[in-house]
Every structure is written in C-alpha cells, then in structure tokens.
Write a protein that holds these residues in place. Sequence first.
Motif, PDB file in Angstrom:
ATOM      1  N   VAL A   1      11.326  -6.091  -2.378  1.00 25.83           N
ATOM      2  CA  VAL A   1      10.940  -5.708  -2.754  1.00 25.83           C
ATOM      3  C   VAL A   1      10.310  -4.778  -4.159  1.00 25.83           C
ATOM      4  O   VAL A   1      10.924  -3.785  -4.082  1.00 25.83           O
TER       5      VAL A   1
ATOM      6  N   GLU B   1       4.327   1.440   1.928  1.00 21.24           N
ATOM      7  CA  GLU B   1       5.361   1.739   2.872  1.00 21.24           C
ATOM      8  C   GLU B   1       5.257   1.340   3.820  1.00 21.24           C
ATOM      9  O   GLU B   1       5.808   1.244   5.140  1.00 21.24           O
TER      10      GLU B   1
ATOM     11  N   VAL C   1       5.651  -2.516   3.845  1.00 25.55           N
ATOM     12  CA  VAL C   1       7.485  -2.483   3.437  1.00 25.55           C
ATOM     13  C   VAL C   1       7.655  -2.356   5.239  1.00 25.55           C
ATOM     14  O   VAL C   1       9.177  -3.201   6.386  1.00 25.55           O
TER      15      VAL C   1
ATOM     16  N   VAL D   1      15.823  -6.049   4.339  1.00 29.50           N
ATOM     17  CA  VAL D   1      14.500  -6.015   3.753  1.00 29.50           C
ATOM     18  C   VAL D   1      15.183  -4.691   2.290  1.00 29.50           C
ATOM     19  O   VAL D   1      15.400  -3.672   2.620  1.00 29.50           O
TER      20      VAL D   1
ATOM     21  N   PHE E   1      13.579  -2.180  -1.071  1.00 35.12           N
ATOM     22  CA  PHE E   1      12.356  -1.251  -1.665  1.00 35.12           C
ATOM     23  C   PHE E   1      12.738  -0.405  -2.794  1.00 35.12           C
ATOM     24  O   PHE E   1      13.222   0.503  -2.304  1.00 35.12           O
TER      25      PHE E   1
END
Length: 531
Positions: free
Chosen positions: A7, A13, A16, A26, A28
Amino acid sequence: MAPKVLVSDKLSETAVQIFRDRGIDVTFDPSIGKDKDKLLEVIGDYDGLAIRSATKVTEKIIAAAPNLKVVGRAGIGVDNVDIHEASKKGIIVMNTPFGNSITTAEHAIAMMFAVARQIPEANASTHAGKWEKSRFMGVELTGKTLGVIGAGNIGSIVCNRALGLKMKVMAYDPFLSEERAKSMGVTKVELDELLARADFITMHVPFTEKTANILSEENLKKTKKGVRIVNCARGGLVDEAALAQLIKDGHVAGAAFDVFKEEPATENPLFNLPNVVVTPHLGAATTEAQENVALQVAEQMSDYLLTGAVTNALNMPSVTAEEAAIMGPWVKLAEHLGAFVGQLTEEAIEEIEITYNGLVKDMNLQALNCAAIAGLMKPSNPGVNMVSAPVIARERGIEISTTTQDKTGVFDGYIRLHVKTAVKDRSIAGTVFSDGKPRFIQIKGINIDAEIGEHMLYTTNKDVPGIIGTLGRTLGENSVNIANFTLGRSGAGEEAIALLYLDEQPPEPALVALRETGMFQQIRPLQFDAA
C-alpha cells in the motif's frame, strides 16, 4: 505462501486491516508512492499494489515487477497507471467506480446552493466586519428548472436530490431512454431545449471527444439570461473564457466550478469574478467517500489474490482462468462489435440484442455480454468497464436480451449484435478465425469479411461505379495508406458498404473531400482498441 501487497499511498488503517484479516502479507508505507526510485527498488517483491493518485505506475515500474498481478486504485481515475502496459504484462488494473458517487453529487448540490445565495462572498464580507445585507440578494431553488447534462450514476443522484428540493428537472443524455427518464421523474430533452429553458445547468459527463467544450461559446449564448452554471464533473466541458465574458456581460448570473481545464488551477478566467464559486477539485473529498473506496479496493484485491475473482477490472473480463484461454479472442470480438455500433450511435439506445451461434453459445455469456456493452458505451463514456457497463445500461433503462442458437451457416460460431433506438436499428456480426483474430462478417445484413484494425473507415453508398477509385485516390492524396479494403452490397445497384483498415486515422481534409463528392451516404472514421 501468502500473497504480498504494498500500500504505497494513504489508505485508512481499516482498509489495511482488511488485507491482514484475509491472510495477506501487507506493507503499509505511504511515503513510497512519492518516491519513484524507492518504488522501483521494492515493487518486484509484491503481488499486489494498492494506490490512490500519488503513486505513478509507469512502464518502468511495471517492467520491474515480475510478480505483480493486480493494481488496485482507490477511486475512479486511473490516469496514473499505464493500463496498456499492465495489460501486456497480464496485470489486472482495478478501480472503485461507484464509491464516491454520492459525495460528488452532494458537492454539486452544495455548489448550486452556494451560487444561488452568494454564500462565499457573503461569508467573506461578514468576516471583514461589513454588514452588506442588501448586497447579497439570492434566488430560491424551489420551482426553478435544473438542466442536468449526463444522467448516469452521479447525474441521476443529482436529479433525485433536486426533485427533493422541489425543482423541475430536465436531462440531456443520448443514452437515457424515455422510460428511464419517466421512472426518475425527469423530462428528457435535447441539448438546445435544455439550454433555452434551464435556470441552473449542471454537468455530469466524462471528458470525451463528444463532450469536450459541450458548453461552447455558441451554446452558452443559447442559454436563458440569468442562468447559473455548475461543473463538478471534468475540466474542459466548458469554454471558461467565454463563460467569464458572459458573466461580465450580465447574461450568466453566476457559476460554481470544482474542476478546470488546467489543474492545478492557479490562474483561470473565472477567478475573482462576482458570484463565481470555485473549489480545488473537492468532488470526492469527504471522509466517507475516501473510506468507502479504500475498503472496496482492499476487498477487491484480496478476492482476486485469494480466489481469482475479478471485480471492477478495467482491462480484463470477469472469467475464470480456465475460460480465459478459450474466450480471450471472443471477448475482444464482442468489444469490437460494441465499439463499432457505439461509434455510429448518437441517439438513446432502447434495446440491445446479442445472439450467440454455434460453439460460442456454450461460453461464459455474461462476460461476453459485458464486453459487448462496454464496447458499445465506451465511445461516450471512456471510463466504463466490463463490470460497470451493465449497471450503467440498466440505470438508463436499456433492455438487454440474449439468444443462443445451434450452429447455422458456414461458421463454427459467431456473435451478432443488434441495437435498437427510437429512430434506427443497427446490426453487426463477427466471428473468430482459426488464427485467433476477430473478423466482421456482416453489417446491416450485408455479408463481408473484414479484418479489424486500430484505424478504420466505414462508408455506405449506392452500388455505383467509381467508389473504390474515389476512396483510394482521396486517401492517397492525403497520404493515408490502406492496409485492407473490404466491400459488400445487398445487390447489384443497391445498398453497398465499404470498410477500410488504415495505417492511421484519416485527416479531416480527406473526410471533407469524400463528403464533397456526393457519392456517400455515410462516412465514419472508426477506432478500435489494438491491445
């Protein structure tokens, strides 16, 4: 191993966390989107890339991403993604086309109120310690006539809200049927009537060749004296200099613009004019809209990476991996059939009939339908994709029917597209040859065998001597090379058609010269996606 997603722009959030909850690894890091060198360094490690507008997914980035399978854009616009290059590399590009519709529509309504009551100027005056009550004489919205140019997803919401304000609403949209207009409670009109009658005009169309400068100086002068213009759609729809002059002349009472031909707009003819409200492209800028599109893109990307499900893809039909190998050429054919009719049709479409004959009738017809409808609508709505096209068609009251047939004729299978409007029917059929290339095999009931190229020219005429020579000579004189030339006729001396595959788009002088011969009933340059 769990799929990996980067991301690289600001997502909530909560969005995510959706990746994490679905078992996706993931990363971020919103700072990466603004650092192209860093993105280039790390992108090779990821299966998915979730972005907003800051990250630029260029050909160079795509070349450095051998594992990348999907790019998800939280929002509508994908100008920052090289979709053609992504398609060549087999990377799906997704967006979230409906996540900010309400927010954009509400902004248009807010801008309409602001210009009706001169709220920004009155606010500035009062903050300055003045009390200029008599200076700011506004108008009511109740009972006024609102002209809506474009009654698609956002435009229809604006219509609904305006009706709630007790406004009279008329809409101009070539794809809006009378039945759909009635169900919305609006009056369907042509553009000239809207210009002449509307007290307020708001636009909700994409920027295309057909909509560019739709409110030209000529059209602006057709408007009712005292009209107010609202544009929260796209820059370039209005001749901003001409509008500024008409405001100065007193013909236009005010304007409210959220978008401009050149952005960021630091200078503009509309700036600093009385009763002109301007905002910096805030149409989608609400907490709810930004959250909605972020959550949607996280869900869509997770679905694809974990299950192969494709939603809101701009460059791939919703088909399974097993179907894709077989259906690919037929999907492209369906798109081409739709694009052919879409480029010829300017009036409202009422019905779409799609016939699948022979071997194609056992394929994923929903995906083929979506491809044909997307091709049909793309000339007037370039942002449409195979998922959104049927939704837009339903919104506009278009009736879609599908028929399957066992093999008839010489082809193992073919697709026929029949489009009905209030004034004309259009029909075209095509097949896929053994080399995997789509071909047009029939237009208007006339049999042909036409290879499909990126640049084409379609003409209709009576079957008389000299047509081939006139086309060849005129295009040659304008330095246009003909790659392929296909002719067909209904009978000797009767209706005839020609479809030319060209190396480049014919220039306007060539088209003018052909029209001036008087030999042709119709001359249409066409373009098809070569990807």
